[in-house]
Structure formats: C-alpha cells, structure tokens
Design a protein around this motif. Structure first.
Motif, PDB file in Angstrom:
ATOM      1  N   VAL A 262      -7.243  -2.348   7.905  1.00  0.00           N
ATOM      2  CA  VAL A 262      -8.445  -1.555   7.635  1.00  0.00           C
ATOM      3  C   VAL A 262      -9.652  -2.299   8.188  1.00  0.00           C
ATOM      4  CG1 VAL A 262      -7.502  -0.405   5.605  1.00  0.00           C
ATOM      5  CG2 VAL A 262      -8.655  -2.601   5.363  1.00  0.00           C
ATOM      6  N   PRO A 263     -10.777  -1.612   8.368  1.00  0.00           N
ATOM      7  CA  PRO A 263     -11.955  -2.271   8.964  1.00  0.00           C
ATOM      8  C   PRO A 263     -12.607  -3.315   8.078  1.00  0.00           C
ATOM      9  CG  PRO A 263     -12.028   0.108   9.312  1.00  0.00           C
ATOM     10  CD  PRO A 263     -10.917  -0.149   8.339  1.00  0.00           C
ATOM     11  N   ASN A 264     -12.801  -3.060   6.778  1.00  0.00           N
ATOM     12  CA  ASN A 264     -13.590  -3.986   5.965  1.00  0.00           C
ATOM     13  C   ASN A 264     -12.864  -4.301   4.661  1.00  0.00           C
ATOM     14  OD1 ASN A 264     -14.233  -1.748   4.148  1.00  0.00           O
ATOM     15  ND2 ASN A 264     -15.606  -1.060   5.780  1.00  0.00           N
ATOM     16  N   LYS A 265     -13.421  -5.241   3.939  1.00  0.00           N
ATOM     17  CA  LYS A 265     -12.807  -5.736   2.711  1.00  0.00           C
ATOM     18  C   LYS A 265     -12.877  -4.754   1.547  1.00  0.00           C
ATOM     19  CE  LYS A 265     -13.586 -10.527   4.068  1.00  0.00           C
ATOM     20  NZ  LYS A 265     -14.212 -11.824   3.749  1.00  0.00           N
ATOM     21  N   PRO A 266     -13.970  -3.990   1.352  1.00  0.00           N
ATOM     22  CA  PRO A 266     -13.936  -3.006   0.253  1.00  0.00           C
ATOM     23  C   PRO A 266     -12.803  -1.993   0.375  1.00  0.00           C
ATOM     24  CG  PRO A 266     -16.188  -3.346   0.980  1.00  0.00           C
ATOM     25  CD  PRO A 266     -15.311  -4.085   1.936  1.00  0.00           C
ATOM     26  N   GLN A 267     -12.452  -1.613   1.584  1.00  0.00           N
ATOM     27  CA  GLN A 267     -11.354  -0.675   1.762  1.00  0.00           C
ATOM     28  C   GLN A 267     -10.013  -1.302   1.387  1.00  0.00           C
ATOM     29  OE1 GLN A 267     -11.888   0.417   5.848  1.00  0.00           O
ATOM     30  NE2 GLN A 267     -13.459   1.954   5.406  1.00  0.00           N
ATOM     31  N   VAL A 268      -9.829  -2.592   1.691  1.00  0.00           N
ATOM     32  CA  VAL A 268      -8.616  -3.283   1.248  1.00  0.00           C
ATOM     33  C   VAL A 268      -8.547  -3.335  -0.266  1.00  0.00           C
ATOM     34  CG1 VAL A 268      -7.507  -5.539   1.173  1.00  0.00           C
ATOM     35  CG2 VAL A 268      -8.294  -4.630   3.335  1.00  0.00           C
ATOM     36  N   HIS A 269      -9.706  -3.600  -0.892  1.00  0.00           N
ATOM     37  CA  HIS A 269      -9.731  -3.668  -2.352  1.00  0.00           C
ATOM     38  C   HIS A 269      -9.374  -2.314  -2.961  1.00  0.00           C
ATOM     39  CE1 HIS A 269     -11.025  -5.344  -6.224  1.00  0.00           C
ATOM     40  NE2 HIS A 269     -11.582  -4.149  -6.465  1.00  0.00           N
ATOM     41  N   ALA A 270      -9.890  -1.232  -2.377  1.00  0.00           N
ATOM     42  CA  ALA A 270      -9.592   0.103  -2.907  1.00  0.00           C
ATOM     43  C   ALA A 270      -8.125   0.465  -2.705  1.00  0.00           C
ATOM     44  CB  ALA A 270     -10.489   1.135  -2.232  1.00  0.00           C
ATOM     45  N   ALA A 271      -7.539   0.012  -1.611  1.00  0.00           N
ATOM     46  CA  ALA A 271      -6.133   0.336  -1.342  1.00  0.00           C
ATOM     47  C   ALA A 271      -5.193  -0.474  -2.219  1.00  0.00           C
ATOM     48  CB  ALA A 271      -5.826   0.102   0.127  1.00  0.00           C
ATOM     49  N   LEU A 272      -5.471  -1.770  -2.381  1.00  0.00           N
ATOM     50  CA  LEU A 272      -4.558  -2.624  -3.145  1.00  0.00           C
ATOM     51  C   LEU A 272      -4.644  -2.396  -4.642  1.00  0.00           C
ATOM     52  CD1 LEU A 272      -4.831  -5.997  -1.191  1.00  0.00           C
ATOM     53  CD2 LEU A 272      -3.118  -4.195  -0.991  1.00  0.00           C
ATOM     54  N   LEU A 273      -5.708  -1.722  -5.108  1.00  0.00           N
ATOM     55  CA  LEU A 273      -5.755  -1.364  -6.521  1.00  0.00           C
ATOM     56  C   LEU A 273      -4.626  -0.418  -6.907  1.00  0.00           C
ATOM     57  CD1 LEU A 273      -9.570  -0.889  -7.254  1.00  0.00           C
ATOM     58  CD2 LEU A 273      -8.043  -2.643  -8.173  1.00  0.00           C
ATOM     59  N   ARG A 274      -4.037   0.258  -5.930  1.00  0.00           N
ATOM     60  CA  ARG A 274      -2.946   1.190  -6.184  1.00  0.00           C
ATOM     61  C   ARG A 274      -1.583   0.557  -5.977  1.00  0.00           C
ATOM     62  NH1 ARG A 274      -7.483   3.427  -5.086  1.00  0.00           N
ATOM     63  NH2 ARG A 274      -7.990   5.540  -5.802  1.00  0.00           N
ATOM     64  N   CYS A 275      -1.542  -0.750  -5.752  1.00  0.00           N
ATOM     65  CA  CYS A 275      -0.272  -1.461  -5.607  1.00  0.00           C
ATOM     66  C   CYS A 275       0.059  -2.177  -6.910  1.00  0.00           C
ATOM     67  CB  CYS A 275      -0.325  -2.452  -4.442  1.00  0.00           C
ATOM     68  SG  CYS A 275      -0.578  -1.684  -2.836  1.00  0.00           S
ATOM     69  N   ARG A 276       0.246  -1.395  -7.951  1.00  0.00           N
ATOM     70  CA  ARG A 276       0.517  -1.967  -9.269  1.00  0.00           C
ATOM     71  C   ARG A 276       1.977  -1.864  -9.666  1.00  0.00           C
ATOM     72  NH1 ARG A 276      -3.549  -5.356 -10.471  1.00  0.00           N
ATOM     73  NH2 ARG A 276      -5.608  -4.369 -10.244  1.00  0.00           N
ATOM     74  N   GLU A 277       2.763  -1.134  -8.885  1.00  0.00           N
ATOM     75  CA  GLU A 277       4.178  -1.019  -9.210  1.00  0.00           C
ATOM     76  C   GLU A 277       4.953  -2.191  -8.631  1.00  0.00           C
ATOM     77  OE1 GLU A 277       2.362   1.374  -8.066  1.00  0.00           O
ATOM     78  OE2 GLU A 277       2.283   2.772  -9.749  1.00  0.00           O
ATOM     79  N   GLU A 278       6.101  -2.462  -9.235  1.00  0.00           N
ATOM     80  CA  GLU A 278       6.950  -3.537  -8.740  1.00  0.00           C
ATOM     81  C   GLU A 278       7.545  -3.169  -7.379  1.00  0.00           C
ATOM     82  OE1 GLU A 278       9.872  -4.347 -11.664  1.00  0.00           O
ATOM     83  OE2 GLU A 278       8.448  -5.180 -13.125  1.00  0.00           O
ATOM     84  N   ALA A 279       7.778  -4.173  -6.564  1.00  0.00           N
ATOM     85  CA  ALA A 279       8.349  -3.974  -5.230  1.00  0.00           C
ATOM     86  C   ALA A 279       9.577  -4.860  -5.093  1.00  0.00           C
ATOM     87  CB  ALA A 279       7.323  -4.287  -4.149  1.00  0.00           C
ATOM     88  N   PRO A 280      10.692  -4.472  -5.677  1.00  0.00           N
ATOM     89  CA  PRO A 280      11.877  -5.341  -5.650  1.00  0.00           C
ATOM     90  C   PRO A 280      12.525  -5.455  -4.278  1.00  0.00           C
ATOM     91  CG  PRO A 280      12.420  -3.235  -6.656  1.00  0.00           C
ATOM     92  CD  PRO A 280      10.935  -3.228  -6.423  1.00  0.00           C
ATOM     93  N   MET A 281      12.228  -4.536  -3.344  1.00  0.00           N
ATOM     94  CA  MET A 281      12.850  -4.567  -2.024  1.00  0.00           C
ATOM     95  C   MET A 281      11.891  -5.034  -0.928  1.00  0.00           C
ATOM     96  SD  MET A 281      14.971  -0.972  -2.244  1.00  0.00           S
ATOM     97  CE  MET A 281      15.955  -1.391  -0.815  1.00  0.00           C
ATOM     98  N   LEU A 282      10.678  -5.426  -1.273  1.00  0.00           N
ATOM     99  CA  LEU A 282       9.677  -5.807  -0.283  1.00  0.00           C
ATOM    100  C   LEU A 282      10.050  -7.139   0.366  1.00  0.00           C
ATOM    101  CD1 LEU A 282       6.956  -4.949   0.947  1.00  0.00           C
ATOM    102  CD2 LEU A 282       5.836  -6.373  -0.773  1.00  0.00           C
ATOM    103  N   GLU A 283      10.130  -7.137   1.701  1.00  0.00           N
ATOM    104  CA  GLU A 283      10.457  -8.341   2.467  1.00  0.00           C
ATOM    105  C   GLU A 283       9.312  -8.817   3.349  1.00  0.00           C
ATOM    106  OE1 GLU A 283      13.929  -7.532   4.719  1.00  0.00           O
ATOM    107  OE2 GLU A 283      15.207  -7.092   2.971  1.00  0.00           O
ATOM    108  N   SER A 284       8.444  -7.914   3.775  1.00  0.00           N
ATOM    109  CA  SER A 284       7.359  -8.261   4.693  1.00  0.00           C
ATOM    110  C   SER A 284       6.064  -7.637   4.187  1.00  0.00           C
ATOM    111  CB  SER A 284       7.678  -7.766   6.109  1.00  0.00           C
ATOM    112  OG  SER A 284       6.588  -7.968   6.976  1.00  0.00           O
ATOM    113  N   LEU A 285       5.024  -8.454   4.107  1.00  0.00           N
ATOM    114  CA  LEU A 285       3.714  -8.004   3.638  1.00  0.00           C
ATOM    115  C   LEU A 285       2.655  -8.487   4.622  1.00  0.00           C
ATOM    116  CD1 LEU A 285       1.868  -6.696   1.528  1.00  0.00           C
ATOM    117  CD2 LEU A 285       1.851  -8.886   0.296  1.00  0.00           C
TER     118      LEU A 285
END
Length: 637
Positions: A262-285
């Motif tokens: 994303v272009p700026n940091k506020p947009q990252v903050h708004a997007a990651l606020l919705r990453c509250r669920e567990e990610a048991p299969m996540l390998e790459s971030l």
C-alpha cells in the motif's frame, strides 16, 4: 399422304419393340400421360418433376452410355422408377431435339428448369446429410482420442502442474484452458488449486476475487493486495483496501501467503486491524509501504497479528512496517528481509542479534535501506560484544547488505557464525576493509562462498586478495564501480629479495600462480568488472590467457627476475638461489582452473572495440555496453 391412326401407330410400335428391340417391361402407367396433366390449363404452373412422362422411343445407345440410367424393372419402387424413367427420357428428348428431331409432346423449358430445381433440392439435401454424418464421424473419432479418455482427476493434476509450477504467473492460461471444450471447462472450474491465487488491485476487481474464493473451496490461498502509489491521491484507495480485507477476512484461516503493498502507513494500519483471526497455514508474510520516509502517525503497531498464532510462518519481508521489533512475529524464520527503516525507526545491532538468535535455522538474510547506527554507540559496545556469545547460523546460505550501514554490517558479521554461506552481497557500504577481515577469519574454519558481489564500496586491495585466496569454491565475482580494483588483482607479481638473506616473496593473484602454488579461485567462471576503470588491458588479457590451458608459470619468471638483479650479486649466487627454489618447491599436481565463460566490461572506457573482439575469441559471453547518459544516450563511441 395419309397418316395411320394413333392406335395403329401404338400397336405397330409395340409390336416392333417386341419383335426387334429388347426393351424392358414398362408399366402401362408410363405409356400414357395422366389426365390431370393433360387437362391442365396453359396458365397453370408446370407439374412437378415426377409427373412428367414421355412417349419418345429411347435411344438404344443410351443403355450403354455412362451418363444415362437404364429403366428399372417392375419390381423396383415406384418413386425410383418414375425418377429414373423421367430422367432417362428427358435426356433422350433433349438430345433428340438438339440433333434436329422434333421435341416430344409436353416437353417445355419451364418443365426442364423445374426438373433441374428438383435435382438441386435433392443434391442439397444429400449434402446436408453428408455434412451431418461427417460431423458425427468427427465426434466419434475425437471421443476415441486418448486426451478425451483421461480421467478428470488426472486431467486436473495436469492443469495444476502446468499452471501452478510456472516461473511467471500467466493470468490468461486458465482462461485459455477453459476455452478448449466444455469438458475441459468443467474440469478447470472443479479444480480448486487453479483458483487459489487471489489478487486485489486496481486491475483486479473484487468480483473476480469473490469468484475465485468460491471456486477455491478449502485449499490454501495465496493472497495479494497491491495498490501502488499512483492511486495514493485517489479518495477510493483506502476504501478499496478495506473492502478487499473484508472480503478476504473469512478466508485468512487458510491463507498460505499474504502480501500487502500500500502507499502509506495509515492504510497498512487500517488493513491489519482486520487480521485478527488465527492463521495456522500461513508460511509467507510480506508487508510493504511505498512511502517509507513518511512520518508514522500510528506509533503503536496493531499487534499481535493473527492472534500471534502462525506456527508455519517461515518467510517475513517487511518494508517500513513498524512491528515494534517484536520477536514473536519474526521467530523461527527461514527467510528474513528488512528494509526501509530510517532515523529513529532503524533497528539497533542488539535488536537484530536478538531476532537472529530466535531464528537458528535462518537460510537467507537481507538488510536494505537503513540508517546506520551511531558510531559512538558501536565503539562502546565493541568490547561488550567480544565477551558475548556468538550467534550461530549453520543454515545461512545467502546474505545481502544493501545500504544497511557499514557499522551495523561490521558488528553483525563479527558476532555471527555462518559456515554454510554461499552468496554474499555488499552494496553502498563505504569502507569494506574491516568486513573483509571478518570474512577472512570465518574462512579459516569454513566459508564455501560461490557468489560474491561488491558494488560502490571502498576496500583495501591486498586484504581483498588475501580473502580471495581462501575462497576456493568461488564461481562468480562481481566488482561494480569499485575504483580500488587495479591490475594488481589480475597480474602475477614475483618479488625476489636477495640483498641479504636471499628471501623470496610471491604475490599471488587471479592469474597463473608460481610453481607449486595453488590457483586462486580455481572455479571462477564469471567475472563482472562493470565500471572498474582502473584496470589495465594487459592484466585482463593475461588473466584470460592464463586460464585457457591452466598452465602455471615456470621458474623462468624467477630466473628472469634474478637476472634483473644480477647487478647486486654474482651469477653463481643467482643460480644457486634458483636451484634452491626449485628444491624447496617441488612440482606437485594442483587443481586446474576453470575457463572463464562470462566477462563483463561494461562502462570500461579503457577497453577498445578491438580488445572486446579479442575477448570474444576466448570467452563465450562478453558484455561491453558503453557508458550512457541520463537520457540513455551513449557517451563514448
């Protein structure tokens, strides 16, 4: 002259036929014209082709001509009998009329045209039937093809191998497979692995992502949300990012990789606020912020991501993302990329060492675009680091330091053990001499380096040569815009000092070594000297020639050097010295060097076109692009 009556003519004709001509038995209905046709008015339309009958006597020769049909027997079908008789008699009447005879009664041009139209209709009908049969035959043949007999499971596996194992993603490949036939389309739609790549960007709509989510069923997903800075000023950029996260949020539990740009940091903050669920299969971030120099209004990161439950996470790539250097996010990794941290947000040496301690199986490390640490702090911590425990990274095979700060790089390499390192990059790091010393100390135990790149940095050439002497497995050496590289690196120099104690000093370089000395970097095959303008042509030519056959220099060089110093000693002393040299260094078999397969002399203005042509005779791949200006024009001819 009196003509006989009709009945008399008919009887005479029939009797003559029975006596002389062997005509087939014809039904009585063909000897007279139907009353409906005879009584029709002149204004009425002509009768159909089947209703036309003639009384003309057929030509006996027509029975043996290939273009005419014989009259069938009385046992044949009536329709065929009518058509065959009419066609035969029509041909005979036409031929008889053209030959000068009188036309038979009832024969007219409209009747003939109607007969032709009837034949055309029958031929068209037969052609349609032929095309239909050919189509059925083609379908039957194709149904017997092996590609159509492959089971759906096997065909689905072939699709997955052809689409998912490509080096570069082709978004049109799946659509092309679906256009082959309906069977392939159904198989592709019912193969969830083909729809596991979810992308939302200005060029990929939410509807497309929703359709892929539905078809992917429950397989692991590769999620990408990419909004470049071009849409930064757009009022709908943030809304699009939020809508994309709301769409993908229910499927994050099966996300295998997650990339957010994303272009700026506020947009990252708004997007990651919705990453509250567990990610048991996540390998790459991977989280990337394009405007890395922008001030961070959200100093407190939205942690923990995915509730801190990422047991399979092995790759993390953060660009200007403030995760408060939480070791829980970057623990147990195999690949770690950090970049875009400036001023106060750049990590300290202690922070990086703590992160590396939590990744004992790290295989790849990259630090890029960071403000350097305070030199005074590093000096005060240097004595403390000497007593601390060294961080062991036995699996580390690739490391890159691109504008990461020379002090940070120096302190990290002094506290890290990397016995399996194979690839190393140094770019824009000022003076590399202390770092080269740490590498040489590591090479005393184990350093199987195969790729070394140094760009836009300073170094001490003699110390660099000492390091190269320890890199026997080096295959690729890239020196880009390194002004300290001179002919001393390529030439062989032998210095004999016989003034007092008859001591000999050999300075070994990349060219042929003296007798009984091993080659330096014997496996070297690719050499990049882009922008190294201090190199001399004679040294480069000597390097190429010496590695063609792998022959080392003989004692003739030593004798020649001794002859030059004959003014300082007698001839007998020089001969004795050469003899002693040959006895002290017996000829032993050494590893022969590899021939250079690639050499790059781009932006080396001292190398002329004739020299480049000479290099092309002995080196397979020679690159010699001239220096270019800011507009791409060539500066030198």
């Amino acid at each position: 002259m009196q003509w006989p009556s009709r009945s008399t003519r008919d009887d005479t004709t029939i009797s003559a036929h029975r006596r002389g001509d062997k005509l087939p038995d014809v039904t009585a209905s063909f000897l007279t014209r139907p009353s409906s046709v005879a009584s029709s008015s002149p204004a009425s339309p002509p009768p159909p082709y089947e209703a036309i009958h003639f009384l003309s006597r057929p030509d006996p020769a027509s029975q043996c001509m290939p273009g005419f049909l014989a009259m069938p027997s009385a046992h044949s079908r009536p329709a065929r009998l009518h058509e065959t008789s009419a066609l035969s008699m029509t041909r005979y009447s036409v031929d008889h009329s053209l030959s000068g005879g009188s036309s038979a009664p009832g024969v007219s041009i409209p009747h003939l045209r109607e007969a032709l139209d009837s034949l055309d209709t029958q031929m068209a009908s037969l052609m349609n039937q032929r095309q239909e049969l050919e189509s059925h035959l083609e379908q039957c043949v194709r149904s017997q093809s092996p590609i159509y007999r492959i089971p759906e499971e096997l065909l689905s596996s072939i699709f997955v191998m052809g689409v998912c194992n490509m080096e570069e993603e082709d978004s049109l490949l799946v659509a092309t497979l679906m256009l082959v036939c309906r069977y392939w389309r159904d198989v592709a739609i019912n193969t969830p692995e083909l729809w596991a790549d979810i992308c939302v960007s200005p060029h990929d709509s939410l509807e497309k992502a929703h359709r892929k989510l539905a078809r992917s069923k429950s397989v692991p997903l590769d999620i990408t949300i990419n909004f470049t800075p071009r849409v930064d000023n757009s009022s709908g950029a943030t809304e699009s990012i939020i809508h994309a996260m709301d769409l993908i949020r229910p499927a994050l539990w099966r996300a295998r990789s997650f990339r957010l740009s994303v272009p700026n940091k506020p947009q990252v903050h708004a997007a990651l606020l919705r990453c509250r669920e567990e990610a048991p299969m996540l390998e790459s971030l991977c989280i990337r912020i394009f405007h890395s120099m922008q001030e961070d209004h959200y100093s407190t990161p939205c942690l923990p991501l995915f509730k801190g439950h990422t047991p399979r996470l092995r790759l993390c790539s953060f660009t200007s993302f403030n995760f408060n250097w939480d070791k829980r996010v970057v623990s147990g990794l195999r690949v770690l990329h950090l970049g875009g941290y400036w001023n106060g947000s750049s990590p300290s040496v202690d922070t990086l060492l703590d992160i590396l301690r939590g990744c004992p199986y790290l295989e790849e490390l990259a630090l890029r675009n960071m403000s350097d640490v305070d030199p005074e702090t590093c000096v005060s911590l240097e004595h403390e680091f000497m007593s601390t425990k060294v961080v062991k990274l036995p699996k580390l095979t690739k490391a890159s330091f691109y504008y990461a700060g020379i002090m940070r790089t120096r302190m990290l390499l002094s506290q890290i053990s990397f016995p399996a390192l194979e690839s190393l990059d140094f770019c824009y790091l000022d003076n590399l001499t202390p770092v080269l010393e740490h590498l040489r100390q590591q090479s005393l135990t184990s350093l199987p380096l195969k790729y070394l790149r140094i760009e836009s940095s300073f170094l001490n050439e003699p110390k660099f040569i000492l390091l190269l002497r320890r890199l026997s497995s080096l295959v690729t050496l890239e020196l880009i815009d390194v002004e300290d590289i001179t002919c001393f690196l390529l030439k062989v120099s032998i210095q004999i000092d016989v003034s007092v104690h008859l001591t000999t000093t050999f300075r070994q370089n990349l060219s042929a070594p003296p007798v009984a000395h091993p080659w330096m970097c014997p496996k070297l095959e690719r050499l990049n000297l882009d922008g190294c303008t201090a190199l001399e042509w004679d040294a480069l030519r000597g390097l190429v020639e010496s590695r063609l056959s792998g022959r080392s220099s003989q004692l003739s060089s030593a004798s020649a050097a001794a002859a030059q110093r004959s003014s300082f000693m007698s001839t007998a002393s020089a001969s004795a010295h050469i003899h002693a040299l040959s006895l002290s260094h017996p000829a032993t078999p050494t590893m022969q060097p590899h021939r250079l397969s690639s050499i790059d002399v781009t932006r080396c203005h001292q190398i002329s076109k004739e020299m480049v042509q000479w290099l092309k005779m002995y080196v397979r791949d020679v690159r010699c692009e001239p220096a270019k200006g800011i507009w791409g024009e060539s500066i030198l001819p």
